[in-house]
Design an enzyme around this catalytic site. Structure first.
Site, mmCIF file in Angstrom:
data_model
loop_
_atom_site.group_PDB
_atom_site.id
_atom_site.type_symbol
_atom_site.label_atom_id
_atom_site.label_comp_id
_atom_site.label_asym_id
_atom_site.label_seq_id
_atom_site.Cartn_x
_atom_site.Cartn_y
_atom_site.Cartn_z
ATOM 1 N N ASP A 144 36.478 -2.771 9.770
ATOM 2 C CA ASP A 144 36.628 -3.458 8.548
ATOM 3 C C ASP A 144 35.635 -3.752 8.100
ATOM 4 O O ASP A 144 34.920 -5.126 8.115
ATOM 5 C CB ASP A 144 38.212 -4.245 8.445
ATOM 6 C CG ASP A 144 38.934 -5.453 7.911
ATOM 7 O OD1 ASP A 144 38.830 -4.008 6.677
ATOM 8 O OD2 ASP A 144 38.251 -5.890 6.840
ATOM 9 N N GLU A 148 33.970 1.369 7.345
ATOM 10 C CA GLU A 148 34.451 0.873 6.418
ATOM 11 C C GLU A 148 33.421 0.676 5.281
ATOM 12 O O GLU A 148 32.645 -0.291 5.016
ATOM 13 C CB GLU A 148 35.828 0.416 6.485
ATOM 14 C CG GLU A 148 36.328 -0.145 4.861
ATOM 15 C CD GLU A 148 37.319 -0.820 4.593
ATOM 16 O OE1 GLU A 148 37.856 -0.933 3.013
ATOM 17 O OE2 GLU A 148 36.973 -1.913 4.670
#
Length: 485
Positions: free
Chosen positions: A216, A242
């Protein structure tokens, strides 16, 4: 787990958006000797905010039988208290106790999914901790913004001389990677002590059977920091970073390719423009200018983009379905379907009782679901996940195109026709490499295992020809493992 992506295929060059006549094709030589192939799982699904018992059941009942390769979870660590979905992304400890379930439930879920042949990708929130002054986490951990007992103290966080310490200028790499994102306490991920703590957390997840990690907010950590953390991990986990591409910014997905794979955000954004415009054939060129196929994880929407309306979502009904057909039809990247819940407020969390997310009960499919309904969108495409597993890395054959509809073979294993017209049926007679037989539509099937799944094949391939009627905003997908004769 092999890299869940396929090599690029050679495409027929096509010009313009809506030709008045079909594109000519050549007649391939039928190969009736092919009776069936061994499926190779490739498609994943993000079960957003599903609790652990519900994920386990879905692996057993739907994902495993329909040849899904993996499930992407929501964060598992302890987080701040609150009903909003984003509370899951504000860690206060690395205990595996959250609104989604307990450590024991998590471990049981991973084991259950593995028994069904489905791998598990955890969502690793390692860039930051909480974004509030302090309080008590869902498992009872007391914390302040920069004090997390047994984990981190004030010296373990970046500070920035910007308004509120937040990122202001996204063309300044140092600011993006060292200032706070929406007040989230930004960890010094380049420091050995911080890295060691993060590695211990991720290794704990690996010890419970987790197969890989979605990193993330990877863009907000220097790629060197992420590489150093990954290099210290036990085993060889799948890594998907990400990193949202923005042409004017200094940080790009390519910076993270030596670490593993990345999410191909641009594919989702392009599909959001192409499908409403009817230029379905251009979706076959989405690979152009993107990261290599074997390192790209593609999607139509995710939990962030469906809320900021950057991509198509369940709110776009038939356009969303067509976009998913296009995503799955082509051999670029590893496709990740999405399954969430209906909402009206972008902060709205999943249905909860006493601080825990409720078990998932899929709502009846509707183009106008009620807020809080579990949508289970991936089940609509369960047959397509199997189709992808069967066609494997077979290349795209000659392209048929008429108006807003396209069709093509995937070698001698499968064929697909997607109709992007909003009101017009299409019924092309196509040349195909599929062996002769009576085929059923994998894009519109009862669940795998149903006795009547392909009782009467309505699409007849004979001597390299097949007529494929397709209603508006839908698809027909045939493959050699789904024949009644």
């Amino acid at each position: 787990m092999r890299r869940l992506a396929l090599p690029l295929a050679a495409l027929v060059a096509v010009v313009g958006c809506s030709p008045s006549t079909p594109t000519a094709t050549t007649t391939p030589t039928p190969t009736p000797s092919i009776l069936s192939v061994e499926p190779e799982r490739q498609v994943g699904v993000q079960l957003f905010q599903w609790n652990w018992p519900s994920v386990g059941r879905e692996c057993t009942e739907v994902l495993g039988p329909n040849q899904f390769a993996f499930v992407l979870l929501s964060p598992a660590q302890e987080h701040i208290v609150g009903e909003q979905w984003w509370t899951s992304y504000q860690p206060v400890s690395y205990q595996l106790e959250s609104k989604l379930g307990t450590r024991d439930e998590f471990e049981e879920m991973v084991s259950t999914c593995h028994e069904a042949g489905v791998k598990v990708i955890a969502d690793a929130v390692i860039n930051h901790m909480a974004g509030i002054d302090g309080g008590t986490g869902v498992a009872g951990t007391e914390f302040t913004h920069y004090e997390y007992p047994g984990l981190y103290g004030p010296d373990d966080f970046h500070t920035c001389d910007t308004p509120g310490g937040d990122i202001v200028n996204y063309v300044d790499q140092q600011e993006v990677q060292e200032c706070e994102l929406s007040n989230l306490a930004d960890l010094r991920t380049g420091e050995p002590e911080v890295q060691s703590t993060i590695v211990s957390y991720l290794d704990d997840l690996t010890s419970l059977g987790v197969d890989g990690f979605r990193i993330d907010a990877a863009k907000h950590m220097h790629h060197r920091d992420v590489q150093e953390i990954v290099d210290q991990l036990s085993g060889d986990p799948i890594i998907i970073s990400e990193v949202i591409r923005a042409s004017s910014e200094p940080i790009q997905p390519e910076d993270y390719l030596e670490i593993g794979s990345v999410f191909a955000f641009q594919v989702a954004k392009d599909l959001a423009g192409l499908v409403p415009g009817g230029a379905l054939h251009r979706a076959l060129d989405l690979k152009d200018g993107q990261v290599p196929s074997e390192q790209a994880y593609t999607f139509v929407t995710n939990h962030d983009t469906e809320r900021n309306r950057q991509t198509l979502s369940y709110k776009d009904a038939d356009k969303y379905r067509v976009a998913n057909y296009l995503l799955l039809a082509q051999p670029y990247g590893t496709p990740v379907l999405y399954s969430g819940y209906a909402f009206t407020d972008r902060d709205e969390g999943a249905p909860q009782t006493d601080g825990g997310v409720d078990d998932v009960e899929c709502a009846t499919p509707s183009d106008d679901p009620a807020p809080g309904d579990w949508l289970c969108q991936h089940r609509t495409d369960a047959g397509m996940a199997e189709w992808v597993a069967v066609v494997g890395d077979e290349p795209i054959g000659d392209l048929w195109r008429e108006g807003y509809a396209i069709g093509f073979d995937r070698g001698d294993r499968g064929l697909i026709v997607i109709n992007g017209n909003s009101t017009l049926d299409v019924s092309p007679e196509l040349t195909t490499s599929l062996p002769d037989g009576a085929y059923c539509n994998a894009a519109d099937l009862p669940p795998s295992g149903a006795e009547d799944r392909c009782a009467d094949g309505e699409f007849i391939v004979a001597d390299g020809k097949v007529t494929v009627p397709v209603s508006p905003m839908s698809a027909v997908a045939l493959h050699v493992n789904l024949r009644s004769a």
